[in-house]
Write an enzyme that holds these catalytic residues in place. Structure first.
Site, short mmCIF file in Angstrom:
data_model
loop_
_atom_site.label_atom_id
_atom_site.label_comp_id
_atom_site.label_asym_id
_atom_site.label_seq_id
_atom_site.Cartn_x
_atom_site.Cartn_y
_atom_site.Cartn_z
CD GLU A 71 2.00 -4.96 14.89
OE1 GLU A 71 2.72 -4.95 13.88
OE2 GLU A 71 2.27 -4.35 15.95
CG PHE A 78 -2.06 -0.98 1.08
CD1 PHE A 78 -3.34 -0.55 0.79
CD2 PHE A 78 -1.84 -2.34 1.23
CE1 PHE A 78 -4.38 -1.44 0.64
CE2 PHE A 78 -2.87 -3.25 1.08
CZ PHE A 78 -4.15 -2.80 0.78
CB VAL A 122 -2.20 5.66 0.75
CG1 VAL A 122 -3.22 6.79 0.85
CG2 VAL A 122 -2.87 4.39 0.24
CB VAL A 126 5.36 0.55 0.49
CG1 VAL A 126 4.97 1.85 1.21
CG2 VAL A 126 6.04 0.86 -0.83
CG ASP A 127 7.37 1.99 5.85
OD1 ASP A 127 6.90 0.86 5.65
OD2 ASP A 127 7.30 2.57 6.96
N GLY A 164 10.95 -6.10 18.34
CA GLY A 164 11.00 -5.47 19.66
C GLY A 164 10.64 -6.39 20.81
CE1 TYR A 165 7.10 -4.82 22.90
CE2 TYR A 165 6.73 -4.87 20.52
CZ TYR A 165 6.72 -4.19 21.72
OH TYR A 165 6.32 -2.87 21.76
#
Length: 386
Positions: free
Chosen positions: A333, A150, A152, A241-242, A264-265
């Protein structure tokens, strides 16, 4: 239906007795008495005969009902099987003749990390698979792979790097379609693609809040799988996408439903401290004391129908929360983690499959395959990151 042998013997004896009385000219009172006894015998025989008919009829009806029930149960099982049927799957682990690869060992392997979950599926790290073997197995099945991303608003600026690095590292030599959901088709860059690889642009509305983009992923993924992608792909990934690809991602990532551990976990965090949704009013609620891992929603993959089931669940549960003016703590999430708690993934991918440029790489991450980019959220998000 026939009289029993015992009943016929009793009737025969009574008739013989009555005939003897007649031949010996026994007095009428005695004759009437014997005739009465014979009549009673006939009544008793008729009663036994009728009971036999009732029992046999009931038995026949019971047997017929049992056959009907068995037939219905069989149809239910078959219907259930059909509803879970997928167009493509790995049927056997065959490899081409003459394939050369290092001999596997039963004594050597990763000892610094856990490589299997407590429900006995692989937990994939560098050093737990042979890319030559695993890719050879899946290339024979020639799956059609779809990647839903995505872009946008200003996130279209990440497309070029994602696509260019994907062509270098992501499932090279496999058929891949990048499904780009965007509100600005003109911003989709022209990228040189490998053989059997293509881009499909799918228009979606713009968003006023970044949370709308996040929730919209599950909505538009659900709708588009139904209308289009189901006929074009066998295996689906959903990715942010990033991000940039830095190293090989191959067929070791394939399974019916593959989820990625959140960086992170994944080490020493107790399940009570996972950032699950803790408000019972939300459909994403997970009680303290429950949970396996905390998964990221930025990368996931699976057979088309299994991904469809997951994204549709997240979309529908988010809609139910929205009706009650609830937004789960980490949007889709949170719903994804609820789904994966009760519908276990068939493969768990280590944080190698999604790291972050914000974090140093620890010793147990031998290779970073994908990493999320640093960015100014206030600049790229539609509502300034809030």
């Amino acid at each position: 239906m026939h009289l029993s042998i015992q009943s016929l013997s009793v009737i025969s004896a009574a008739v013989k007795g009555l005939r003897m009385c007649f031949l010996l000219r026994i007095p009428s009172k005695a004759y009437y008495f014997i005739s009465f006894i014979v009549f009673l015998i006939f009544l008793w025989t008729f009663y036994r005969y009728s009971q036999d008919i009732i029992r046999n009829s009931a038995s026949t009806m019971c047997f017929d009902d049992m056959e009907l029930t068995m037939e219905k149960q069989t149809n239910v099982v078959e219907a259930k099987h059909r509803s879970n049927k997928v167009s493509w799957s790995i049927e056997n682990l065959s490899i081409p003749n003459g394939l050369i690869y290092p001999q596997p060992s039963t004594q050597k392997g990763r000892t610094d990390v856990n490589c299997v979950t407590n429900w006995n599926v692989p937990l994939v790290w560098e050093g737990t698979f042979d890319p030559i073997v695993i890719d050879a197995i899946y290339k024979k099945t020639n799956p059609r792979v779809g990647v839903m991303i995505f872009a946008v608003g200003k996130y279209t600026g990440f497309l070029k790097g994602f696509l260019e690095t994907g062509e270098k590292h992501f499932l090279t030599d496999f058929r891949v379609t990048y499904y780009i959901f965007t509100d600005n088709e003109k911003e989709v860059p022209a990228i040189a693609l490998g053989k059997g690889r293509k881009i499909t642009v799918l228009p979606v509305p713009s968003a006023k809040r970044w949370q709308e983009v996040v929730f919209g992923r599950m909505k538009w993924a659900t709708i588009t799988i139904d209308k289009q992608i189901r006929n074009e792909a066998d295996y689906l990934f959903l990715m942010d996408v990033d991000s940039l690809f830095h190293n090989r991602i191959g067929a070791e990532s394939f399974s019916r439903l593959s989820a990625v551990l959140h960086r992170g976990y994944y080490k020493n965090t107790e399940r009570a401290n996972f950032p699950y949704e803790r408000h019972p009013e939300s459909r994403a609620y997970i009680p303290v004391g429950e949970g396996d891992y905390y998964y990221t929603a930025a990368v996931l993959g699976g057979y088309l129908e299994d991904i469809y089931n997951l994204v549709r669940y997240c979309y529908e549960q988010s809609e139910e929360d929205s009706k009650n003016k609830i937004e789960a703590v980490w949007q889709e999430e949170s719903h994804l983690n609820k789904y994966l708690l009760y519908n276990k993934p068939t493969k768990v991918l280590s944080p190698e499959y999604l790291w972050s440029d914000y974090d140093a790489v620890p010793a147990d991450i031998k290779v970073v395959r994908i990493s999320q980019l640093k960015k100014n959220y206030a600049e790229v998000r539609p509502n300034g990151g809030h």
